[in-house]
Design an enzyme around this catalytic site. Structure first.
Site, PDB file in Angstrom:
ATOM      1  N   SER A 202       2.041  -1.713   5.849  1.00 55.00           N
ATOM      2  CA  SER A 202       2.436  -0.341   6.166  1.00 55.00           C
ATOM      3  C   SER A 202       2.466  -0.179   7.679  1.00 55.00           C
ATOM      4  O   SER A 202       3.211  -0.878   8.353  1.00 55.00           O
ATOM      5  CB  SER A 202       1.489   0.662   5.495  1.00 55.00           C
ATOM      6  OG  SER A 202       1.926   1.990   5.723  1.00 55.00           O
ATOM      7  N   THR A 203       1.643   0.703   8.254  1.00 59.43           N
ATOM      8  CA  THR A 203       1.679   0.960   9.693  1.00 59.43           C
ATOM      9  C   THR A 203       1.439  -0.330  10.483  1.00 59.43           C
ATOM     10  O   THR A 203       0.432  -1.003  10.285  1.00 59.43           O
ATOM     11  CB  THR A 203       0.609   1.991  10.076  1.00 59.43           C
ATOM     12  OG1 THR A 203       0.732   3.131   9.230  1.00 59.43           O
ATOM     13  CG2 THR A 203       0.761   2.404  11.532  1.00 59.43           C
ATOM     14  N   HIS A 229       5.865  -0.079   3.386  1.00 59.62           N
ATOM     15  CA  HIS A 229       6.100   1.369   3.330  1.00 59.62           C
ATOM     16  C   HIS A 229       7.165   1.734   4.352  1.00 59.62           C
ATOM     17  O   HIS A 229       6.920   1.704   5.560  1.00 59.62           O
ATOM     18  CB  HIS A 229       4.817   2.137   3.617  1.00 59.62           C
ATOM     19  CG  HIS A 229       3.736   1.911   2.620  1.00 59.62           C
ATOM     20  ND1 HIS A 229       2.416   2.244   2.857  1.00 59.62           N
ATOM     21  CD2 HIS A 229       3.767   1.394   1.362  1.00 59.62           C
ATOM     22  CE1 HIS A 229       1.694   1.953   1.795  1.00 59.62           C
ATOM     23  NE2 HIS A 229       2.493   1.423   0.873  1.00 59.62           N
ATOM     24  N   MET A 322      -2.181   1.862   6.684  1.00 60.33           N
ATOM     25  CA  MET A 322      -3.061   3.004   6.479  1.00 60.33           C
ATOM     26  C   MET A 322      -3.276   3.276   4.999  1.00 60.33           C
ATOM     27  O   MET A 322      -2.370   3.104   4.196  1.00 60.33           O
ATOM     28  CB  MET A 322      -2.443   4.230   7.152  1.00 60.33           C
ATOM     29  CG  MET A 322      -3.326   5.462   7.189  1.00 60.33           C
ATOM     30  SD  MET A 322      -2.482   6.802   8.049  1.00 60.33           S
ATOM     31  CE  MET A 322      -2.214   6.019   9.642  1.00 60.33           C
ATOM     32  N   ASP A 325      -3.431   1.680  -0.494  1.00 57.10           N
ATOM     33  CA  ASP A 325      -2.425   1.138  -1.400  1.00 57.10           C
ATOM     34  C   ASP A 325      -2.581  -0.377  -1.496  1.00 57.10           C
ATOM     35  O   ASP A 325      -2.691  -1.062  -0.486  1.00 57.10           O
ATOM     36  CB  ASP A 325      -1.022   1.490  -0.894  1.00 57.10           C
ATOM     37  CG  ASP A 325       0.063   1.034  -1.856  1.00 57.10           C
ATOM     38  OD1 ASP A 325      -0.202   0.982  -3.076  1.00 57.10           O
ATOM     39  OD2 ASP A 325       1.177   0.727  -1.376  1.00 57.10           O
TER      40      ASP A 325
END
Length: 385
Positions: A202-203, A229, A322, A325
């Site tokens: 993600s991030t 993401h 972050m 998940d």
């Protein structure tokens, strides 16, 4: 103390708010972005400018000591792509977040920018009205600015600001904890011979993915499944760049397509990607089931399906991101005998997703980003030994 460190530290050498510069040729959008950012008390927009040249000039001034630059792409005098390398040269270590429109062109330029050293991107709505109304965009912008600013302070030994934006305590020492739980590693399988590789992120994920695939090189004997993401259109371009980094075919997954070795399948934006079938023939399926962990695509549904389709023949890598998940899916995967490794805290932009699986005792290794690609390369090479 350097000027950069002094300004970030604030009164008494304690950490003040994150210091941000907004660069956009529209005064209206600069105002909207500033208000969105300063709605969080830990962020202070110290200056706004209308083009890349003005941004370079502002970044070079010792009184600003900017930690994060939110940079538009299309501007007069000097555009964002032209300004980017000069900004990084003016202040090495500054985080630059590209603000690009939700279009194929915007996604392509954002990926190019990250290959040139940009830290991240935020997909920006195309009109001022849409920006003003887009709650998700504002949340994404704030969280990415905070994440990259905090990562920069961690490297420089400066504490994050308190939730009120007031100067905080001294920076804590690097830790090997997620919450209050110590990391306990699982035994590494003596003969790890995976039939598939899965990755979640993600991030900070795009940059991490590029580095991992560059280190692994060509993968010819097993399929690779990636859930990052990311919104639609951006995943299209991400897949192309991952293919260039790995030297193998890579594309957004298509519903019903057969799974074949030597190919990267990227979960498309706004779709969950799952794998169905047996060793005789596996296929990719896409669905619009409800978001999981506030995300679609999400890592959990991918891992649940892979646990059923591949079981103990799975190697899963959790990269920076972050939230949590992937935690539940990784639990199912390890119950099926699969192997999980995670990026370590010091090299992660956000140690949320990898920290969650590490603290749950699901990992056989927790590694710096630079070591993940070589580890995977060695592990998957055993499957053809």
């Amino acid at each position: 103390m350097t000027p950069f460190k002094a300004a970030a530290a604030g009164a008494g050498g304690k950490a003040g708010p994150y210091r941000v510069m907004v660069v956009d040729d529209s005064a209206v959008i600069r105002g909207l972005l500033t208000r969105a950012l300063e709605s969080d008390p830990t962020i202070k927009v110290v200056t706004t400018v209308g083009n890349g040249q003005l941004a370079i000039d502002a970044l070079g001034r010792p009184d600003t000591d900017i930690e994060v630059v939110v940079l538009d792409i299309e501007m007069p005098v000097m555009d964002g792509i032209t300004a980017l390398p000069r900004l990084l040269q003016t202040k090495p270590g500054v985080a630059v977040i590209m603000a690009s429109t939700l279009t194929l062109k915007g996604a392509s330029v954002s990926m190019k920018a990250m290959s040139l050293g940009a830290s991240d991107y935020v997909p920006k709505p195309t009109t001022t009205g849409a920006i003003s109304a887009a709650t998700d965009f504002k949340v994404d912008l704030v969280e990415k600015v905070k994440s990259w600013a905090q990562a920069g302070r961690r490297k420089r030994g400066i504490a994050a600001p308190s939730p009120t934006g007031e100067p905080g305590a001294a920076a804590p020492a690097p830790r090997r904890l997620y919450g209050a739980q110590p990391i306990k590693l699982r035994d590494m399988p003596p003969l790890l011979r995976p039939d598939c590789l899965a990755i979640g992120s993600s991030t900070g994920g795009p940059q991490a993915l590029f580095k991992v695939f560059q280190a692994i090189g060509k993968i010819t004997h097993l399929p690779v499944f990636v859930t990052q993401h990311m919104p639609a259109t951006f995943t299209t371009i991400l897949a192309e760049h991952l293919g260039q980094a790995a030297g193998i075919p890579s594309a957004e997954a298509k519903d019903g397509e057969a799974v074949v070795p030597g190919r990267i399948y990227v979960a498309p934006g706004d779709f969950h990607m799952v794998v169905e079938g047996t060793a005789a023939q596996r296929v990719v399926r896409l669905n619009k089931n409800p978001p999981e962990n506030f995300c679609r695509p999400a890592v959990d549904p991918m891992l649940r399906s892979i646990a059923k389709a591949y079981g103990n023949k799975t190697l899963f890598v959790m990269l920076t991101g972050m939230g949590q998940d992937g935690l539940k899916g990784a639990q199912e995967l390890t119950n099926a005998g699969g192997t999980v490794i995670a990026q370590d805290e010091s090299s992660s932009v956000v140690w949320g997703m990898p920290g969650a699986v590490a603290s749950a005792g699901l990992c056989s290794a927790v590694l710096p980003l630079a070591e993940i690609g070589p580890f995977v390369k060695k592990a998957i090479s055993r499957s053809v030994a």
